[in-house]
Design an enzyme around this catalytic site. Structure first.
Site, PDB file in Angstrom:
ATOM      1  N   ARG A  47      83.395  55.226 -29.833  1.00 19.23           N
ATOM      2  CA  ARG A  47      84.531  55.656 -29.000  1.00 19.23           C
ATOM      3  C   ARG A  47      85.379  56.701 -29.708  1.00 19.23           C
ATOM      4  NH1 ARG A  47      87.057  50.566 -26.073  1.00 19.23           N
ATOM      5  NH2 ARG A  47      88.147  52.237 -24.984  1.00 19.23           N
ATOM      6  N   GLY A  85      89.219  48.769 -28.653  1.00 17.88           N
ATOM      7  CA  GLY A  85      89.793  50.110 -28.807  1.00 17.88           C
ATOM      8  C   GLY A  85      91.299  50.053 -28.991  1.00 17.88           C
ATOM      9  N   ARG A 136     100.181  43.671 -28.606  1.00 20.65           N
ATOM     10  CA  ARG A 136     101.497  44.168 -29.047  1.00 20.65           C
ATOM     11  C   ARG A 136     102.338  43.042 -29.630  1.00 20.65           C
ATOM     12  NH1 ARG A 136      98.990  47.399 -25.575  1.00 20.65           N
ATOM     13  NH2 ARG A 136      99.638  49.564 -25.280  1.00 20.65           N
ATOM     14  N   ASP A 156      91.698  50.373 -15.775  1.00 20.37           N
ATOM     15  CA  ASP A 156      90.718  49.339 -16.138  1.00 20.37           C
ATOM     16  C   ASP A 156      90.109  48.650 -14.923  1.00 20.37           C
ATOM     17  OD1 ASP A 156      91.081  49.872 -18.804  1.00 20.37           O
ATOM     18  OD2 ASP A 156      92.568  48.291 -19.098  1.00 20.37           O
ATOM     19  N   SER A 216      96.822  43.539 -23.227  1.00 21.00           N
ATOM     20  CA  SER A 216      97.617  44.604 -23.862  1.00 21.00           C
ATOM     21  C   SER A 216      98.875  44.030 -24.502  1.00 21.00           C
ATOM     22  CB  SER A 216      98.033  45.642 -22.817  1.00 21.00           C
ATOM     23  OG  SER A 216      96.911  46.328 -22.346  1.00 21.00           O
ATOM     24  N   ARG A 238      81.788  54.006 -17.701  1.00 18.52           N
ATOM     25  CA  ARG A 238      81.928  53.160 -16.504  1.00 18.52           C
ATOM     26  C   ARG A 238      81.561  53.882 -15.207  1.00 18.52           C
ATOM     27  NH1 ARG A 238      87.227  49.625 -18.471  1.00 18.52           N
ATOM     28  NH2 ARG A 238      85.975  48.156 -19.692  1.00 18.52           N
TER      29      ARG A 238
HETATM   30  C1  S3P Z   1      95.352  49.918 -23.109  1.00 19.79           C
HETATM   31  C2  S3P Z   1      95.432  51.152 -22.542  1.00 19.79           C
HETATM   32  C3  S3P Z   1      94.434  51.698 -21.615  1.00 19.79           C
HETATM   33  C4  S3P Z   1      93.389  50.674 -21.205  1.00 19.79           C
HETATM   34  C5  S3P Z   1      92.995  49.761 -22.294  1.00 19.79           C
HETATM   35  C6  S3P Z   1      94.196  49.032 -22.877  1.00 19.79           C
HETATM   36  C7  S3P Z   1      96.459  49.454 -23.966  1.00 19.79           C
HETATM   37  O1  S3P Z   1      93.816  52.797 -22.221  1.00 19.79           O
HETATM   38  O2  S3P Z   1      92.241  51.311 -20.675  1.00 19.79           O
HETATM   39  O3  S3P Z   1      92.065  48.796 -21.818  1.00 19.79           O
HETATM   40  O4  S3P Z   1      96.555  48.246 -24.236  1.00 19.79           O
HETATM   41  O5  S3P Z   1      97.264  50.297 -24.382  1.00 19.79           O
HETATM   42  P1  S3P Z   1      94.508  54.255 -22.243  1.00 19.79           P
HETATM   43  O6  S3P Z   1      94.798  54.526 -23.672  1.00 19.79           O
HETATM   44  O7  S3P Z   1      93.471  55.132 -21.639  1.00 19.79           O
HETATM   45  O8  S3P Z   1      95.773  54.226 -21.445  1.00 19.79           O
END
Ligand code: S3P
Length: 449
Positions: free
Chosen positions: A131, A103, A36, A324, A32, A355
């Site tokens: 998704r 995603g 960023r 996660d 994550s 999942r």
């Molecule tokens: C993430 C947020 C999470 C997580 C994903 C990474 C992120 O999803 O499941 O693997 O980097 O912001 P959510 O949007 O459900 O919080």
């Protein structure tokens, strides 16, 4: 559910039972935070450097996307140097931006690209194209963005040239990706962008924005806000090890480490560590040592030892804090005495796979009783016999069943594991070096059509 022709994965692995795991290891950088770093470094006014960048397919997809919008990014090992172009410096990509399996890349970029003078198209692999994206396109359109989808699914066709305005928006469900998309769009928008959440979600965007000089008007579990337009100062930071990658080794240690296993330099941001609360309640012996900070993020070394686990009812408030980690929590539950239940976890159905379903059928394949409910799963701990499971091309499912193999009665074969490289490219090497017995195999490619 996807069918065989839908995923790129052709490889798999066998995970064999072992006597013990142990020693020390360092997991790769946080996924994550690495996304960023690329996104925010690219729009800052100067050169940013990050150490410990996660060199995985997902983060490389974000890096390639920003490169194709004119940003010079140099990656050497895990050191990344980004020549920021400022808020007005991105240029129109020549092609659609293919974000692979990610995603996070798609949702955060949707926020960024909504504010550009040029149009763009975001697409991805079969899993990503299945998704849901309305959760991000609906609030972005309230800010003035124009995005076309295929019935709420990617590709996202984002129109350029719209001037955004800040909004006051309440998320229907806690989501760091949606919150971050809105905050990033808010950097260009006129006036305050306020995002309210029904519960906590990871706050890496807020922390990094603050470290780059963006004044956050609010930064609490319930509300975050900033005032646009804002400018970003470049930064120099070390990215902590990914807690979500460490999670596999935490559970591995609890199942099979007689002498203990030490995982160094792991990010322990409190919006990520619900797994620790859950596993400790199950009886896990887990110690956080040498607590310190890398930039704005808390870090520790994590020491785990084989423990007798008991089933629990998981507090629903912990779900977003361990979002996660559920695949590997379900593996711990398979080895625990009694029942483990989770509810309020509907979101798990919208990750890289469903999942709840994929873990439920996979655990049944290896001898464990499970019951799927709409928004959760019930697992009865028992004897893990071994068997053959399908990860459905979901990296975290594949790695979770590798962990399950450690203490199983017989080998566990896991199919479709290529996607492990989206988040943890050196998982097999690191796991085997700490005592796992994982052996990869290549399967024949399924015939299409
Ligand atoms: C993430 C947020 C999470 C997580 C994903 C990474 C992120 O999803 O499941 O693997 O980097 O912001 P959510 O949007 O459900 O919080």
């Amino acid at each position: 559910m996807e069918n065989d022709s839908l995923t790129k994965s052709s490889g798999g692995f066998f995970s064999r039972p072992v006597k013990t795991v142990g020693g020390e290891l360092v997991v790769p950088g946080d996924k994550s935070i690495s996304h960023r770093a690329i996104l925010l470094g690219s729009i800052s006014d100067g050169i940013s450097n990050f150490q410990g960048f996660l060199n995985s397919d997902d983060c490389l997809a974000t890096m390639m996307a920003l490169r194709s919008m004119g940003v010079h990014i140099n990656l050497e090992g895990t050191d990344v140097r980004i020549v920021g172009v400022g808020l007005q410096g991105l240029t129109m990509p020549k092609k659609q931006l293919d974000l692979g399996n990610s995603g996070t890349a798609m949702r955060l970029l949707a926020g960024m690209l909504s504010a550009q003078s040029f149009s763009s198209v975001l697409t991805g692999d079969e899993s990503l194209r299945a998704r849901p994206m309305k959760r991000v396109t609906v609030p972005l359109s309230k800010m003035g963005s124009v995005i076309n989808t295929e019935d709420g699914l990617p590709p996202l066709r984002i129109q350029g040239g719209n001037n955004l305005v800040g909004i006051d928006y309440t998320l229907p469900i806690a989501s760091a990706q949606v919150k971050s998309a809105l905050l990033i769009a808010g950097l260009w928008a006129k006036g305050p962008t306020i995002v309210r959440s029904p519960g906590p979600s990871r706050d890496h965007t807020e922390r990094m924005l603050k470290s780059m000089g963006v004044g956050m008007l609010n930064h609490t579990e319930e509300v975050v806000s900033l005032d646009g337009p804002a400018t970003l100062k470049p930064t120099d930071q070390t990215i902590p090890g990914d807690f979500s990658s460490a999670a596999f080794f935490i559970v591995a240690g609890l199942l099979a480490s007689h002498e203990g296993l030490l995982i160094r330099n792991v990010g322990i941001n409190p919006t990520r560590t619900g797994l620790l609360t859950i596993l400790k309640k199950m009886g896990g012996s887990i110690d956080l040592l040498n607590k310190r900070e890398f930039g704005t993020e808390p870090v520790a070394d994590i020491f785990v030892k084989k423990s007798k686990l008991k089933g629990i009812e998981i507090d629903q408030n912990l779900v977003p804090l361990a979002i996660d980690e559920f695949p590997v929590i379900f593996v711990a539950a398979a080895y625990a005495d009694g029942y483990t239940t989770v509810a309020g976890a509907q979101e798990l159905r919208y990750k890289e796979s469903d999942r709840l379903h994929v873990m439920s059928i996979g655990l049944q394949e290896i001898g464990i009783e499970t019951k799927e409910i709409d928004d959760g799963l019930i697992i009865k701990g028992g004897v893990v016999h071994g068997g053959c499971v399908d990860s459905y091309g979901d990296h975290r499912i594949a790695m979770s069943f590798a962990v399950a193999g450690l203490a199983s009665q017989a080998v566990i074969q896991v199919k479709r594991t290529d996607e492990v490289s989206t988040s943890f490219p050196n998982f097999l090497e690191l796991a085997n070096s700490s005592g796992f017995a994982i052996e990869p195999f290549i399967a024949a490619k399924p015939l299409k059509g």
